[in-house]
Design a protein around this motif. Sequence first.
Motif, PDB file in Angstrom:
ATOM      1  N   PRO A  90       0.802  -1.226   0.000  1.00 43.86           N
ATOM      2  CA  PRO A  90       0.000   0.000   0.000  1.00 43.86           C
ATOM      3  C   PRO A  90       0.842   1.287   0.000  1.00 43.86           C
ATOM      4  O   PRO A  90       0.377   2.338  -0.431  1.00 43.86           O
ATOM      5  N   LEU A  91       2.068   1.216   0.460  1.00 47.35           N
ATOM      6  CA  LEU A  91       2.937   2.394   0.537  1.00 47.35           C
ATOM      7  C   LEU A  91       3.649   2.702  -0.777  1.00 47.35           C
ATOM      8  O   LEU A  91       4.101   3.830  -0.991  1.00 47.35           O
ATOM      9  N   LEU A  92       3.751   1.730  -1.673  1.00 46.59           N
ATOM     10  CA  LEU A  92       4.510   1.917  -2.904  1.00 46.59           C
ATOM     11  C   LEU A  92       3.958   3.036  -3.781  1.00 46.59           C
ATOM     12  O   LEU A  92       4.722   3.708  -4.473  1.00 46.59           O
ATOM     13  N   GLY A  93       2.662   3.259  -3.751  1.00 51.62           N
ATOM     14  CA  GLY A  93       2.064   4.333  -4.538  1.00 51.62           C
ATOM     15  C   GLY A  93       2.503   5.722  -4.094  1.00 51.62           C
ATOM     16  O   GLY A  93       2.391   6.690  -4.841  1.00 51.62           O
ATOM     17  N   GLN A  94       3.012   5.818  -2.878  1.00 51.16           N
ATOM     18  CA  GLN A  94       3.465   7.107  -2.346  1.00 51.16           C
ATOM     19  C   GLN A  94       4.926   7.398  -2.691  1.00 51.16           C
ATOM     20  O   GLN A  94       5.416   8.498  -2.440  1.00 51.16           O
ATOM     21  N   VAL A  95       5.624   6.433  -3.284  1.00 44.13           N
ATOM     22  CA  VAL A  95       7.038   6.594  -3.593  1.00 44.13           C
ATOM     23  C   VAL A  95       7.195   7.396  -4.880  1.00 44.13           C
ATOM     24  O   VAL A  95       6.517   7.155  -5.868  1.00 44.13           O
ATOM     25  N   SER A  96       8.101   8.359  -4.835  1.00 41.95           N
ATOM     26  CA  SER A  96       8.370   9.197  -5.998  1.00 41.95           C
ATOM     27  C   SER A  96       9.870   9.450  -6.086  1.00 41.95           C
ATOM     28  O   SER A  96      10.561   9.547  -5.074  1.00 41.95           O
ATOM     29  N   GLU A  97      10.386   9.618  -7.293  1.00 39.47           N
ATOM     30  CA  GLU A  97      11.807   9.910  -7.452  1.00 39.47           C
ATOM     31  C   GLU A  97      12.094  11.407  -7.368  1.00 39.47           C
ATOM     32  O   GLU A  97      13.252  11.814  -7.318  1.00 39.47           O
ATOM     33  N   THR A  98      11.084  12.237  -7.302  1.00 37.73           N
ATOM     34  CA  THR A  98      11.272  13.682  -7.333  1.00 37.73           C
ATOM     35  C   THR A  98      12.121  14.194  -6.175  1.00 37.73           C
ATOM     36  O   THR A  98      13.097  14.919  -6.393  1.00 37.73           O
ATOM     37  N   ALA A  99      11.775  13.851  -4.954  1.00 40.31           N
ATOM     38  CA  ALA A  99      12.522  14.361  -3.791  1.00 40.31           C
ATOM     39  C   ALA A  99      13.954  13.828  -3.761  1.00 40.31           C
ATOM     40  O   ALA A  99      14.896  14.621  -3.624  1.00 40.31           O
ATOM     41  N   PRO A 100      14.174  12.510  -3.905  1.00 37.10           N
ATOM     42  CA  PRO A 100      15.567  12.039  -3.903  1.00 37.10           C
ATOM     43  C   PRO A 100      16.398  12.655  -5.034  1.00 37.10           C
ATOM     44  O   PRO A 100      17.558  13.001  -4.846  1.00 37.10           O
ATOM     45  N   ARG A 101      15.800  12.822  -6.216  1.00 39.19           N
ATOM     46  CA  ARG A 101      16.532  13.425  -7.336  1.00 39.19           C
ATOM     47  C   ARG A 101      16.925  14.863  -7.006  1.00 39.19           C
ATOM     48  O   ARG A 101      18.054  15.287  -7.256  1.00 39.19           O
ATOM     49  N   SER A 102      16.028  15.605  -6.400  1.00 37.54           N
ATOM     50  CA  SER A 102      16.315  16.990  -6.025  1.00 37.54           C
ATOM     51  C   SER A 102      17.443  17.061  -4.991  1.00 37.54           C
ATOM     52  O   SER A 102      18.360  17.877  -5.109  1.00 37.54           O
ATOM     53  N   VAL A 103      17.361  16.201  -3.979  1.00 37.13           N
ATOM     54  CA  VAL A 103      18.395  16.189  -2.939  1.00 37.13           C
ATOM     55  C   VAL A 103      19.752  15.831  -3.542  1.00 37.13           C
ATOM     56  O   VAL A 103      20.758  16.501  -3.288  1.00 37.13           O
ATOM     57  N   LEU A 104      19.799  14.777  -4.359  1.00 31.14           N
ATOM     58  CA  LEU A 104      21.073  14.363  -4.941  1.00 31.14           C
ATOM     59  C   LEU A 104      21.624  15.389  -5.925  1.00 31.14           C
ATOM     60  O   LEU A 104      22.841  15.601  -5.994  1.00 31.14           O
ATOM     61  N   THR A 105      20.749  16.051  -6.670  1.00 28.77           N
ATOM     62  CA  THR A 105      21.207  17.095  -7.585  1.00 28.77           C
ATOM     63  C   THR A 105      21.896  18.209  -6.811  1.00 28.77           C
ATOM     64  O   THR A 105      22.983  18.660  -7.182  1.00 28.77           O
ATOM     65  N   ASN A 106      21.292  18.643  -5.712  1.00 32.33           N
ATOM     66  CA  ASN A 106      21.906  19.685  -4.886  1.00 32.33           C
ATOM     67  C   ASN A 106      23.149  19.172  -4.169  1.00 32.33           C
ATOM     68  O   ASN A 106      24.151  19.881  -4.052  1.00 32.33           O
ATOM     69  N   PHE A 107      23.094  17.956  -3.692  1.00 30.51           N
ATOM     70  CA  PHE A 107      24.197  17.384  -2.920  1.00 30.51           C
ATOM     71  C   PHE A 107      25.464  17.249  -3.756  1.00 30.51           C
ATOM     72  O   PHE A 107      26.575  17.415  -3.272  1.00 30.51           O
ATOM     73  N   THR A 108      25.309  16.938  -5.037  1.00 29.68           N
ATOM     74  CA  THR A 108      26.479  16.750  -5.893  1.00 29.68           C
ATOM     75  C   THR A 108      27.028  18.061  -6.436  1.00 29.68           C
ATOM     76  O   THR A 108      28.008  18.049  -7.188  1.00 29.68           O
ATOM     77  N   THR A 109      26.448  19.195  -6.063  1.00 29.81           N
ATOM     78  CA  THR A 109      27.024  20.478  -6.490  1.00 29.81           C
ATOM     79  C   THR A 109      28.265  20.836  -5.686  1.00 29.81           C
ATOM     80  O   THR A 109      29.033  21.703  -6.105  1.00 29.81           O
ATOM     81  N   PHE A 110      28.489  20.181  -4.545  1.00 31.83           N
ATOM     82  CA  PHE A 110      29.715  20.408  -3.783  1.00 31.83           C
ATOM     83  C   PHE A 110      30.870  19.788  -4.572  1.00 31.83           C
ATOM     84  O   PHE A 110      30.741  18.672  -5.082  1.00 31.83           O
TER      85      PHE A 110
END
Length: 187
Positions: A90-110
């Motif tokens: 039931p929780l799988l429908g709530q999973v999205s790649e948007t937040a992790p992609r945003s965090v990793l995009t910002n994180f790799t700018t260092f």
Amino acid sequence: MQVFRAFLLAVAILPIASNAATGGLYASNRLIQLSETRTEWMNESQILDLISHQQRFRDITDARPQTIPISLSSQPTFPTTLTHQAQVQPLLGQVSETAPRSVLTNFTTFTNRYYNNNNGKRSSAWLLDTIKSIASSRVNVTTFAHRFPQSSIIARINGTSHNDEVVIISAHQDSINGNNPDTGRAP
């Protein structure tokens, strides 16, 4: 789904190199474990050479004897069957790649997240702010200061039952360019 009394997220790092030129944590030799039976005292240059040759090792200089693993080559065991599908589906429908992609995009700018310089310190502070901004009010987010600039981050979620159980998830936050730890690109 079981709710655990305590849930601990530790973003920690294992010190692996030094910054002797600036009087960093590892200005002196470190005790390096190269295998189950082989340890050597090494300086920064020797440690960086291990990194550049992708040789496995562990800095055990500050480790208590009981925390040193019996084997560097031992493999963890993992479950072979899935046991909580009814709770997970039931929780799988709530999973999205948007937040992790945003965090990793910002994180790799260092340029890198080398634990023993300002990049490591700034990236740790950014990650702390990011975790605090997305954590619910039930999550207690704190830092753990080390002798080097980069802090570890601990997020604790107190559950409502099973107070004798703790789940720990950890991640390695720093990155290093073995040829140039301070300024080399290592996103």
